[in-house]
Design an enzyme around this catalytic site. Structure first.
Site, PDB file in Angstrom:
ATOM      1  N   HIS A 160      10.893  -7.414   3.493  1.00 30.38           N
ATOM      2  CA  HIS A 160      10.681  -7.276   2.059  1.00 30.38           C
ATOM      3  C   HIS A 160      12.159  -7.328   1.295  1.00 30.38           C
ATOM      4  CE1 HIS A 160       9.820  -3.797  -1.102  1.00 30.38           C
ATOM      5  NE2 HIS A 160       9.338  -4.939  -1.490  1.00 30.38           N
ATOM      6  N   ASP A 161      12.126  -7.797   0.193  1.00 32.05           N
ATOM      7  CA  ASP A 161      13.503  -8.067  -0.275  1.00 32.05           C
ATOM      8  C   ASP A 161      14.228  -6.865  -0.626  1.00 32.05           C
ATOM      9  OD1 ASP A 161      11.985  -7.437  -2.421  1.00 32.05           O
ATOM     10  OD2 ASP A 161      12.030  -9.495  -3.593  1.00 32.05           O
ATOM     11  N   ALA A 169      10.246 -12.602  -7.765  1.00 29.42           N
ATOM     12  CA  ALA A 169       9.183 -12.882  -8.447  1.00 29.42           C
ATOM     13  C   ALA A 169       9.185 -13.917  -9.367  1.00 29.42           C
ATOM     14  CB  ALA A 169       8.403 -11.641  -9.101  1.00 29.42           C
ATOM     15  N   GLY A 207       6.998  -7.757  -2.105  1.00 36.31           N
ATOM     16  CA  GLY A 207       5.849  -7.201  -1.195  1.00 36.31           C
ATOM     17  C   GLY A 207       4.684  -7.474  -1.640  1.00 36.31           C
ATOM     18  N   ASN A 241       8.647   3.312  -7.368  1.00 32.95           N
ATOM     19  CA  ASN A 241       8.473   2.245  -8.172  1.00 32.95           C
ATOM     20  C   ASN A 241       8.633   2.555  -9.450  1.00 32.95           C
ATOM     21  OD1 ASN A 241       8.223   0.029  -5.651  1.00 32.95           O
ATOM     22  ND2 ASN A 241       6.889   2.026  -5.354  1.00 32.95           N
TER      23      ASN A 241
END
Length: 518
Positions: free
Chosen positions: A250-251, A21, A93, A310
Protein backbone atom coordinates in the site's frame (compact mmCIF):
# COMPACT_ATOMS: atom_id res chain seq x y z
CA UNK A 1 21.54 5.83 11.76
CA UNK A 2 21.30 2.54 9.91
CA UNK A 3 24.68 1.35 8.68
CA UNK A 4 25.33 1.23 4.94
CA UNK A 5 27.41 -1.66 3.67
CA UNK A 6 29.85 -1.74 0.82
CA UNK A 7 28.14 -2.49 -2.53
CA UNK A 8 29.93 -5.83 -2.56
CA UNK A 9 27.61 -6.93 0.25
CA UNK A 10 24.60 -6.40 -1.98
CA UNK A 11 24.09 -4.67 -5.29
CA UNK A 12 23.14 -1.12 -4.41
CA UNK A 13 20.42 -0.25 -6.94
CA UNK A 14 16.78 -1.02 -6.11
CA UNK A 15 13.83 -0.42 -8.42
CA UNK A 16 10.69 0.98 -6.76
CA UNK A 17 7.48 0.68 -8.78
CA UNK A 18 5.11 3.28 -7.31
CA UNK A 19 1.61 3.33 -8.82
CA UNK A 20 -0.60 6.29 -7.96
CA UNK A 21 -4.18 7.10 -8.83
CA UNK A 22 -3.13 9.50 -11.61
CA UNK A 23 0.34 8.30 -12.63
CA UNK A 24 2.88 5.56 -12.12
CA UNK A 25 6.63 5.83 -11.86
CA UNK A 26 9.67 3.66 -11.51
CA UNK A 27 12.35 5.04 -9.22
CA UNK A 28 15.89 3.73 -8.84
CA UNK A 29 17.33 4.00 -5.34
CA UNK A 30 20.91 3.57 -4.17
CA UNK A 31 22.04 3.42 -0.54
CA UNK A 32 25.61 4.59 -0.11
CA UNK A 33 27.74 6.85 2.07
CA UNK A 34 25.05 7.16 4.74
CA UNK A 35 22.47 8.49 2.30
CA UNK A 36 19.78 7.22 -0.02
CA UNK A 37 19.75 8.61 -3.55
CA UNK A 38 16.58 8.40 -5.67
CA UNK A 39 16.34 8.80 -9.42
CA UNK A 40 13.12 8.79 -11.41
CA UNK A 41 13.78 6.70 -14.50
CA UNK A 42 10.28 6.47 -15.96
CA UNK A 43 6.86 8.05 -15.39
CA UNK A 44 3.61 7.14 -17.11
CA UNK A 45 -0.02 8.18 -16.97
CA UNK A 46 -2.71 6.21 -15.17
CA UNK A 47 -5.95 7.04 -16.98
CA UNK A 48 -9.21 5.35 -15.98
CA UNK A 49 -11.49 4.22 -18.80
CA UNK A 50 -15.29 4.15 -18.70
CA UNK A 51 -16.79 1.23 -20.68
CA UNK A 52 -20.55 0.65 -20.91
CA UNK A 53 -21.12 2.77 -17.84
CA UNK A 54 -18.47 1.15 -15.63
CA UNK A 55 -15.23 2.90 -14.68
CA UNK A 56 -12.14 0.67 -15.00
CA UNK A 57 -8.41 0.89 -14.48
CA UNK A 58 -6.29 0.27 -17.58
CA UNK A 59 -4.23 -2.31 -15.76
CA UNK A 60 -2.54 -3.65 -18.92
CA UNK A 61 -1.41 -0.13 -19.71
CA UNK A 62 -0.02 0.13 -16.18
CA UNK A 63 1.83 -3.16 -16.60
CA UNK A 64 3.31 -1.94 -19.88
CA UNK A 65 4.49 1.19 -18.06
CA UNK A 66 6.11 -0.98 -15.39
CA UNK A 67 7.99 -2.98 -18.04
CA UNK A 68 9.16 0.24 -19.69
CA UNK A 69 10.31 1.49 -16.31
CA UNK A 70 12.25 -1.66 -15.50
CA UNK A 71 13.94 -1.41 -18.89
CA UNK A 72 14.87 2.18 -18.07
CA UNK A 73 16.02 1.16 -14.57
CA UNK A 74 18.33 -1.44 -16.07
CA UNK A 75 19.80 1.09 -18.46
CA UNK A 76 20.26 3.64 -15.68
CA UNK A 77 21.86 1.14 -13.30
CA UNK A 78 24.06 -0.39 -15.99
CA UNK A 79 22.99 -3.87 -17.11
CA UNK A 80 24.95 -6.79 -15.76
CA UNK A 81 26.48 -6.83 -12.28
CA UNK A 82 25.01 -3.42 -11.44
CA UNK A 83 21.45 -3.95 -12.68
CA UNK A 84 18.70 -3.59 -10.04
CA UNK A 85 19.24 -5.83 -7.06
CA UNK A 86 15.49 -6.23 -6.64
CA UNK A 87 12.10 -4.78 -7.49
CA UNK A 88 9.38 -3.63 -5.07
CA UNK A 89 5.82 -2.63 -5.99
CA UNK A 90 3.35 -0.36 -4.20
CA UNK A 91 0.03 1.16 -5.29
CA UNK A 92 -3.21 2.70 -4.08
CA UNK A 93 -5.46 0.48 -1.98
CA UNK A 94 -8.72 -1.48 -2.23
CA UNK A 95 -8.89 -2.33 -5.97
CA UNK A 96 -8.33 -5.83 -7.31
CA UNK A 97 -8.38 -8.19 -10.28
CA UNK A 98 -10.06 -11.59 -10.39
CA UNK A 99 -8.27 -14.63 -11.86
CA UNK A 100 -9.84 -17.75 -13.32
CA UNK A 101 -8.68 -21.28 -12.55
CA UNK A 102 -5.88 -20.96 -15.13
CA UNK A 103 -4.59 -17.71 -13.62
CA UNK A 104 -5.96 -15.49 -16.41
CA UNK A 105 -7.40 -12.08 -15.56
CA UNK A 106 -11.19 -12.12 -15.90
CA UNK A 107 -11.54 -8.41 -16.63
CA UNK A 108 -9.98 -5.03 -16.03
CA UNK A 109 -10.21 -4.02 -12.35
CA UNK A 110 -13.12 -1.71 -11.57
CA UNK A 111 -12.15 1.74 -10.32
CA UNK A 112 -13.03 2.53 -6.71
CA UNK A 113 -14.83 5.67 -7.91
CA UNK A 114 -17.36 3.60 -9.85
CA UNK A 115 -20.86 4.07 -8.46
CA UNK A 116 -21.63 0.35 -8.02
CA UNK A 117 -20.84 0.38 -4.27
CA UNK A 118 -22.99 3.33 -3.21
CA UNK A 119 -25.61 1.23 -1.41
CA UNK A 120 -23.33 -1.58 -0.27
CA UNK A 121 -22.56 -0.36 3.27
CA UNK A 122 -26.28 -0.49 4.03
CA UNK A 123 -26.71 -3.91 2.39
CA UNK A 124 -23.68 -5.40 4.18
CA UNK A 125 -24.93 -3.88 7.44
CA UNK A 126 -27.99 -6.12 7.24
CA UNK A 127 -25.81 -9.22 7.71
CA UNK A 128 -22.88 -7.68 9.58
CA UNK A 129 -23.71 -4.56 11.62
CA UNK A 130 -21.21 -1.71 11.47
CA UNK A 131 -20.10 -2.06 15.09
CA UNK A 132 -19.41 -5.79 14.69
CA UNK A 133 -17.54 -5.24 11.43
CA UNK A 134 -15.34 -2.59 13.06
CA UNK A 135 -14.66 -4.84 16.03
CA UNK A 136 -13.35 -7.49 13.63
CA UNK A 137 -11.37 -5.29 11.23
CA UNK A 138 -10.93 -1.79 12.66
CA UNK A 139 -11.51 -0.29 9.23
CA UNK A 140 -13.66 2.78 8.76
CA UNK A 141 -16.98 2.40 6.97
CA UNK A 142 -16.38 3.57 3.40
CA UNK A 143 -18.39 2.48 0.37
CA UNK A 144 -15.37 1.89 -1.84
CA UNK A 145 -13.55 -0.60 0.39
CA UNK A 146 -12.81 -3.96 -1.20
CA UNK A 147 -15.40 -5.58 1.04
CA UNK A 148 -18.16 -3.46 -0.48
CA UNK A 149 -16.81 -3.93 -3.99
CA UNK A 150 -17.03 -7.69 -3.47
CA UNK A 151 -20.55 -7.35 -2.14
CA UNK A 152 -21.50 -5.44 -5.30
CA UNK A 153 -19.82 -8.03 -7.56
CA UNK A 154 -21.01 -11.12 -5.70
CA UNK A 155 -23.83 -12.13 -8.03
CA UNK A 156 -22.00 -11.47 -11.28
CA UNK A 157 -20.86 -14.21 -13.64
CA UNK A 158 -17.33 -12.86 -13.47
CA UNK A 159 -17.26 -13.27 -9.70
CA UNK A 160 -18.76 -16.75 -9.96
CA UNK A 161 -15.93 -17.72 -12.32
CA UNK A 162 -13.23 -16.26 -10.06
CA UNK A 163 -10.66 -18.61 -8.56
CA UNK A 164 -8.50 -16.02 -6.79
CA UNK A 165 -8.36 -12.29 -6.08
CA UNK A 166 -5.20 -10.21 -6.35
CA UNK A 167 -4.97 -6.59 -5.24
CA UNK A 168 -3.37 -4.28 -7.81
CA UNK A 169 0.30 -4.43 -6.67
CA UNK A 170 0.05 -8.18 -6.13
CA UNK A 171 -1.43 -8.59 -9.61
CA UNK A 172 1.53 -6.73 -11.16
CA UNK A 173 3.91 -8.82 -9.06
CA UNK A 174 2.20 -12.01 -10.26
CA UNK A 175 2.60 -11.04 -13.90
CA UNK A 176 6.29 -10.29 -13.30
CA UNK A 177 7.08 -13.48 -11.38
CA UNK A 178 4.32 -16.06 -11.85
CA UNK A 179 4.05 -16.22 -8.04
CA UNK A 180 0.83 -15.30 -6.23
CA UNK A 181 0.58 -13.75 -2.80
CA UNK A 182 -1.11 -10.91 -0.94
CA UNK A 183 1.05 -8.36 0.83
CA UNK A 184 -0.25 -7.55 4.31
CA UNK A 185 -0.34 -3.73 4.24
CA UNK A 186 -2.38 -3.65 1.02
CA UNK A 187 -4.57 -6.49 2.32
CA UNK A 188 -5.43 -4.37 5.36
CA UNK A 189 -7.22 -1.87 3.10
CA UNK A 190 -9.79 -4.52 2.11
CA UNK A 191 -11.72 -4.40 5.42
CA UNK A 192 -11.20 -8.16 5.61
CA UNK A 193 -8.06 -8.33 7.83
CA UNK A 194 -8.01 -8.60 11.63
CA UNK A 195 -5.45 -5.96 12.78
CA UNK A 196 -4.70 -7.92 15.95
CA UNK A 197 -3.83 -11.24 14.34
CA UNK A 198 -2.61 -9.87 10.97
CA UNK A 199 -4.68 -12.52 9.21
CA UNK A 200 -7.91 -12.73 7.22
CA UNK A 201 -10.93 -12.30 9.50
CA UNK A 202 -12.80 -15.60 9.39
CA UNK A 203 -16.01 -14.16 10.92
CA UNK A 204 -16.17 -11.48 8.23
CA UNK A 205 -15.45 -13.91 5.40
CA UNK A 206 -18.10 -16.29 6.75
CA UNK A 207 -20.72 -13.54 7.12
CA UNK A 208 -20.19 -12.40 3.52
CA UNK A 209 -19.98 -15.90 2.05
CA UNK A 210 -16.41 -15.42 0.83
CA UNK A 211 -14.25 -18.52 0.47
CA UNK A 212 -10.81 -18.22 2.14
CA UNK A 213 -9.29 -19.84 -0.96
CA UNK A 214 -10.17 -16.66 -2.90
CA UNK A 215 -7.24 -14.95 -1.19
CA UNK A 216 -3.63 -16.08 -1.75
CA UNK A 217 -1.23 -16.49 1.19
CA UNK A 218 -0.22 -13.32 3.03
CA UNK A 219 3.27 -11.81 2.78
CA UNK A 220 4.90 -9.19 5.00
CA UNK A 221 7.20 -6.36 3.90
CA UNK A 222 10.63 -7.86 3.29
CA UNK A 223 9.36 -11.29 2.29
CA UNK A 224 10.47 -12.76 -1.07
CA UNK A 225 7.83 -12.51 -3.81
CA UNK A 226 9.55 -14.48 -6.60
CA UNK A 227 11.95 -13.59 -9.40
CA UNK A 228 11.39 -11.87 -12.73
CA UNK A 229 10.30 -14.46 -15.28
CA UNK A 230 12.55 -15.21 -18.28
CA UNK A 231 10.06 -13.48 -20.59
CA UNK A 232 10.11 -10.37 -18.41
CA UNK A 233 13.91 -10.36 -18.40
CA UNK A 234 13.92 -10.64 -22.19
CA UNK A 235 11.41 -7.79 -22.58
CA UNK A 236 13.20 -5.45 -20.18
CA UNK A 237 16.77 -6.29 -21.19
CA UNK A 238 17.73 -7.36 -17.69
CA UNK A 239 20.03 -10.36 -17.31
CA UNK A 240 18.82 -11.55 -13.92
CA UNK A 241 18.23 -13.15 -11.66
CA UNK A 242 16.25 -10.20 -10.29
CA UNK A 243 14.14 -10.91 -7.20
CA UNK A 244 10.89 -9.16 -6.41
CA UNK A 245 10.68 -8.18 -2.74
CA UNK A 246 7.42 -7.55 -0.91
CA UNK A 247 7.46 -3.97 0.38
CA UNK A 248 4.73 -1.90 1.99
CA UNK A 249 2.56 -2.58 -1.06
CA UNK A 250 0.00 0.00 0.00
CA UNK A 251 1.65 3.23 -1.08
CA UNK A 252 0.70 4.91 2.19
CA UNK A 253 2.44 2.13 4.15
CA UNK A 254 5.61 2.82 2.16
CA UNK A 255 5.12 6.58 2.53
CA UNK A 256 4.77 6.35 6.32
CA UNK A 257 7.90 4.18 6.43
CA UNK A 258 9.60 7.03 4.56
CA UNK A 259 8.54 9.73 7.04
CA UNK A 260 11.79 11.38 8.27
CA UNK A 261 10.65 11.52 11.90
CA UNK A 262 12.81 11.55 15.02
CA UNK A 263 11.28 9.53 17.83
CA UNK A 264 7.65 8.50 18.01
CA UNK A 265 5.83 11.71 18.96
CA UNK A 266 4.70 12.67 15.50
CA UNK A 267 1.65 12.68 13.30
CA UNK A 268 1.88 12.12 9.56
CA UNK A 269 -0.19 13.37 6.67
CA UNK A 270 0.44 11.46 3.44
CA UNK A 271 -0.84 13.84 0.80
CA UNK A 272 -1.67 13.63 -2.86
CA UNK A 273 -4.98 12.73 -4.42
CA UNK A 274 -5.87 11.77 -0.83
CA UNK A 275 -4.77 13.01 2.56
CA UNK A 276 -4.26 10.23 5.07
CA UNK A 277 -3.69 11.74 8.50
CA UNK A 278 -2.91 9.95 11.73
CA UNK A 279 -0.34 8.43 14.02
CA UNK A 280 1.70 5.23 14.12
CA UNK A 281 0.84 2.75 16.86
CA UNK A 282 1.98 -0.64 18.11
CA UNK A 283 -1.58 -1.97 18.53
CA UNK A 284 -5.10 -1.08 17.36
CA UNK A 285 -7.68 1.08 19.16
CA UNK A 286 -10.85 -0.95 18.58
CA UNK A 287 -13.18 1.17 20.70
CA UNK A 288 -16.68 2.33 19.89
CA UNK A 289 -15.45 5.92 20.20
CA UNK A 290 -12.81 5.18 17.59
CA UNK A 291 -15.44 3.73 15.26
CA UNK A 292 -17.74 6.73 15.76
CA UNK A 293 -14.83 9.03 14.91
CA UNK A 294 -14.36 7.03 11.69
CA UNK A 295 -10.73 6.09 12.27
CA UNK A 296 -9.16 3.20 10.45
CA UNK A 297 -6.42 0.69 11.24
CA UNK A 298 -4.17 -0.10 8.30
CA UNK A 299 -1.08 -2.20 8.83
CA UNK A 300 2.39 -0.83 8.29
CA UNK A 301 6.01 -1.87 7.95
CA UNK A 302 7.54 -3.82 10.86
CA UNK A 303 4.18 -4.76 12.39
CA UNK A 304 3.06 -1.19 13.01
CA UNK A 305 -0.54 0.05 12.86
CA UNK A 306 -1.38 3.16 10.84
CA UNK A 307 -4.19 4.73 12.84
CA UNK A 308 -5.63 7.33 10.53
CA UNK A 309 -8.55 9.09 8.93
CA UNK A 310 -8.98 9.35 5.17
CA UNK A 311 -9.59 12.83 3.78
CA UNK A 312 -10.48 13.68 0.19
CA UNK A 313 -7.12 15.41 -0.34
CA UNK A 314 -5.83 17.39 -3.31
CA UNK A 315 -8.39 15.58 -5.47
CA UNK A 316 -10.64 18.54 -4.69
CA UNK A 317 -8.21 21.03 -6.22
CA UNK A 318 -7.25 18.68 -9.06
CA UNK A 319 -10.90 18.32 -10.05
CA UNK A 320 -11.37 22.09 -9.91
CA UNK A 321 -8.44 22.57 -12.27
CA UNK A 322 -9.90 20.00 -14.66
CA UNK A 323 -13.30 21.69 -14.57
CA UNK A 324 -11.87 25.15 -15.27
CA UNK A 325 -9.85 23.80 -18.17
CA UNK A 326 -12.94 22.11 -19.63
CA UNK A 327 -14.80 25.42 -19.32
CA UNK A 328 -12.08 27.22 -21.28
CA UNK A 329 -10.69 29.12 -18.27
CA UNK A 330 -7.56 27.09 -17.41
CA UNK A 331 -5.64 28.07 -14.29
CA UNK A 332 -1.87 27.87 -13.82
CA UNK A 333 -1.38 26.23 -10.43
CA UNK A 334 1.42 28.40 -9.03
CA UNK A 335 -0.39 31.60 -10.01
CA UNK A 336 -3.65 30.26 -8.56
CA UNK A 337 -1.97 29.45 -5.24
CA UNK A 338 -0.42 32.91 -5.08
CA UNK A 339 -3.86 34.43 -5.60
CA UNK A 340 -5.42 32.06 -3.06
CA UNK A 341 -2.85 33.15 -0.45
CA UNK A 342 -4.20 36.73 -0.75
CA UNK A 343 -7.82 35.67 -0.12
CA UNK A 344 -8.96 36.15 3.51
CA UNK A 345 -8.67 32.83 5.31
CA UNK A 346 -11.56 30.68 6.58
CA UNK A 347 -14.16 32.73 4.71
CA UNK A 348 -15.85 29.47 3.68
CA UNK A 349 -15.03 25.85 4.53
CA UNK A 350 -16.53 22.51 3.53
CA UNK A 351 -16.25 18.97 4.83
CA UNK A 352 -13.16 17.68 2.98
CA UNK A 353 -14.26 14.11 3.68
CA UNK A 354 -17.80 14.52 2.44
CA UNK A 355 -19.14 11.83 0.16
CA UNK A 356 -20.64 14.51 -2.08
CA UNK A 357 -17.11 15.21 -3.36
CA UNK A 358 -16.28 11.60 -4.20
CA UNK A 359 -17.21 11.39 -7.86
CA UNK A 360 -15.41 13.31 -10.60
CA UNK A 361 -16.83 16.32 -12.43
CA UNK A 362 -18.13 19.85 -11.71
CA UNK A 363 -16.14 20.22 -8.47
CA UNK A 364 -16.27 24.07 -8.30
CA UNK A 365 -20.06 23.93 -8.61
CA UNK A 366 -20.36 21.27 -5.89
CA UNK A 367 -18.12 23.27 -3.54
CA UNK A 368 -20.23 26.36 -4.19
CA UNK A 369 -23.41 24.41 -3.46
CA UNK A 370 -21.97 23.11 -0.17
CA UNK A 371 -21.09 26.67 0.89
CA UNK A 372 -24.52 27.96 -0.10
CA UNK A 373 -26.26 25.12 1.76
CA UNK A 374 -24.37 25.93 4.96
CA UNK A 375 -25.04 29.68 4.72
CA UNK A 376 -21.43 30.61 4.05
CA UNK A 377 -20.19 32.99 1.34
CA UNK A 378 -20.07 31.28 -2.03
CA UNK A 379 -16.63 31.45 -3.72
CA UNK A 380 -16.79 33.98 -6.54
CA UNK A 381 -13.71 33.04 -8.56
CA UNK A 382 -11.00 30.35 -8.83
CA UNK A 383 -8.80 31.99 -6.18
CA UNK A 384 -11.61 31.97 -3.60
CA UNK A 385 -12.51 28.39 -4.53
CA UNK A 386 -8.88 27.28 -4.16
CA UNK A 387 -8.62 29.01 -0.79
CA UNK A 388 -11.81 27.30 0.35
CA UNK A 389 -10.33 23.94 -0.67
CA UNK A 390 -6.99 24.52 1.09
CA UNK A 391 -8.57 25.93 4.25
CA UNK A 392 -10.93 22.95 4.31
CA UNK A 393 -8.07 20.47 3.88
CA UNK A 394 -6.02 22.13 6.63
CA UNK A 395 -9.07 22.04 8.89
CA UNK A 396 -9.61 18.33 8.13
CA UNK A 397 -5.91 17.70 8.85
CA UNK A 398 -6.33 19.47 12.21
CA UNK A 399 -9.39 17.46 13.17
CA UNK A 400 -7.72 14.16 12.21
CA UNK A 401 -4.50 14.90 14.13
CA UNK A 402 -6.39 16.08 17.22
CA UNK A 403 -8.75 13.11 17.18
CA UNK A 404 -5.93 10.60 16.61
CA UNK A 405 -4.04 12.05 19.56
CA UNK A 406 -7.11 12.01 21.80
CA UNK A 407 -8.31 8.52 20.89
CA UNK A 408 -4.95 6.77 20.91
CA UNK A 409 -3.18 8.61 23.72
CA UNK A 410 -0.22 9.10 21.38
CA UNK A 411 1.56 12.41 22.03
CA UNK A 412 2.15 14.57 18.97
CA UNK A 413 4.87 17.22 18.90
CA UNK A 414 5.40 17.53 15.13
CA UNK A 415 3.30 16.97 12.03
CA UNK A 416 5.08 15.49 9.00
CA UNK A 417 3.58 16.15 5.57
CA UNK A 418 4.87 13.83 2.86
CA UNK A 419 3.82 13.22 -0.73
CA UNK A 420 2.69 15.70 -3.34
CA UNK A 421 1.16 18.11 -0.83
CA UNK A 422 4.61 18.76 0.65
CA UNK A 423 5.24 20.98 -2.42
CA UNK A 424 2.22 23.14 -1.58
CA UNK A 425 3.65 25.78 0.76
CA UNK A 426 0.25 27.37 1.41
CA UNK A 427 -1.31 24.05 2.43
CA UNK A 428 1.66 23.25 4.69
CA UNK A 429 1.50 26.65 6.41
CA UNK A 430 -2.26 26.45 6.84
CA UNK A 431 -1.90 22.97 8.36
CA UNK A 432 0.69 24.28 10.84
CA UNK A 433 -1.64 27.16 11.72
CA UNK A 434 -4.66 24.89 12.06
CA UNK A 435 -2.88 22.32 14.24
CA UNK A 436 -0.88 24.85 16.24
CA UNK A 437 2.10 22.55 15.72
CA UNK A 438 5.28 22.73 13.65
CA UNK A 439 5.02 21.08 10.26
CA UNK A 440 7.94 19.37 8.52
CA UNK A 441 7.34 19.02 4.78
CA UNK A 442 9.00 16.34 2.66
CA UNK A 443 9.96 14.17 1.04
CA UNK A 444 7.57 14.34 -1.90
CA UNK A 445 8.58 10.81 -2.95
CA UNK A 446 8.15 9.30 0.52
CA UNK A 447 6.48 6.15 -0.87
CA UNK A 448 9.47 5.47 -3.12
CA UNK A 449 11.88 6.03 -0.22
CA UNK A 450 9.97 3.58 1.97
CA UNK A 451 9.75 1.08 -0.90
CA UNK A 452 13.49 1.22 -1.60
CA UNK A 453 14.49 1.07 2.06
CA UNK A 454 12.57 -2.15 2.71
CA UNK A 455 14.26 -3.69 -0.33
CA UNK A 456 17.68 -2.40 0.70
CA UNK A 457 17.31 -3.74 4.24
CA UNK A 458 16.20 -7.12 2.93
CA UNK A 459 19.24 -7.27 0.64
CA UNK A 460 21.58 -6.25 3.48
CA UNK A 461 22.50 -2.89 1.95
CA UNK A 462 21.19 -1.13 5.08
CA UNK A 463 20.47 -2.43 8.56
CA UNK A 464 18.41 -1.45 11.55
CA UNK A 465 14.81 -0.95 12.67
CA UNK A 466 12.27 1.42 11.17
CA UNK A 467 13.71 4.34 13.14
CA UNK A 468 17.09 3.76 11.47
CA UNK A 469 15.49 3.75 8.02
CA UNK A 470 13.87 7.10 8.86
CA UNK A 471 17.24 8.46 9.98
CA UNK A 472 18.56 7.58 6.54
CA UNK A 473 15.70 9.43 4.83
CA UNK A 474 16.24 12.47 7.03
CA UNK A 475 19.93 12.61 6.12
CA UNK A 476 19.14 12.25 2.41
CA UNK A 477 16.50 14.90 1.70
CA UNK A 478 16.00 18.63 2.10
CA UNK A 479 13.08 19.32 4.44
CA UNK A 480 11.10 22.52 4.92
CA UNK A 481 9.85 23.70 8.30
CA UNK A 482 6.62 25.64 8.93
CA UNK A 483 5.88 27.24 12.29
CA UNK A 484 2.28 27.95 13.36
CA UNK A 485 1.33 31.61 13.19
CA UNK A 486 -2.45 32.00 13.20
CA UNK A 487 -5.08 32.56 15.88
CA UNK A 488 -6.21 29.03 16.77
CA UNK A 489 -9.68 30.13 17.93
CA UNK A 490 -10.61 30.96 14.34
CA UNK A 491 -9.92 27.35 13.34
CA UNK A 492 -12.16 26.04 16.11
CA UNK A 493 -14.94 28.32 14.93
CA UNK A 494 -14.48 27.05 11.37
CA UNK A 495 -14.54 23.46 12.62
CA UNK A 496 -17.86 24.15 14.33
CA UNK A 497 -19.29 25.36 11.01
CA UNK A 498 -18.31 22.10 9.31
CA UNK A 499 -19.69 19.98 12.14
CA UNK A 500 -23.00 21.83 11.95
CA UNK A 501 -23.21 21.27 8.20
CA UNK A 502 -22.32 17.56 8.41
CA UNK A 503 -24.43 15.86 11.09
CA UNK A 504 -22.92 12.56 12.17
CA UNK A 505 -22.84 9.85 14.78
CA UNK A 506 -19.52 11.11 16.12
CA UNK A 507 -17.76 11.69 12.80
CA UNK A 508 -19.38 8.78 11.03
CA UNK A 509 -21.68 9.52 8.12
CA UNK A 510 -24.36 7.03 7.21
CA UNK A 511 -23.24 7.22 3.59
CA UNK A 512 -19.65 6.41 4.53
CA UNK A 513 -16.41 8.21 3.83
CA UNK A 514 -13.60 8.00 1.36
CA UNK A 515 -11.45 4.91 1.16
CA UNK A 516 -7.76 4.49 1.68
CA UNK A 517 -6.35 5.19 -1.74
CA UNK A 518 -3.43 7.48 -1.80
Amino acid sequence: MGSVRHPAAARGAFAAVDLGASSGRVMLGRAQDGKLALEEVHRFANRPVRVLGTLHWDVLGLYAGVLDGLRAAGAAAGNGPEEPASVGIDSWGVDYGLLDADGALLGNPVHYRDARTQDMPTEVGKVLPADELYAHTGIQRMPINTLYQLAAAHGSRQFQAAHQLLLVPDLISYWLTGQRGTELTIASTTQLIDPRTHSWSEPVLDALGLEPSLFPPLRSPGDPAGQLLPGVLAETGLTGPVPVTAVGAHDTASAVAGVPAQGGRFAYIATGTWSLAGVELASPVLTEESRAANFTHELGVDGTVRYLRNIMGLWLLQECLRAWEAEGTPQELDTLLESAARVPGLRSVVDAGGAEFLEPGQMPRRIAEACRRSGQPVPRDPAETARCVLDSLALAHREAVFDARRLSGQEVETVHIVGGGARNALLCQLTADACGLPVVAGPVEAAAYGNVLVQARTAGAVTGPLSALRDLVRSSVRLRQYAPTADHSSWEQAAARVRTDAPRDGRQREDGREASCA
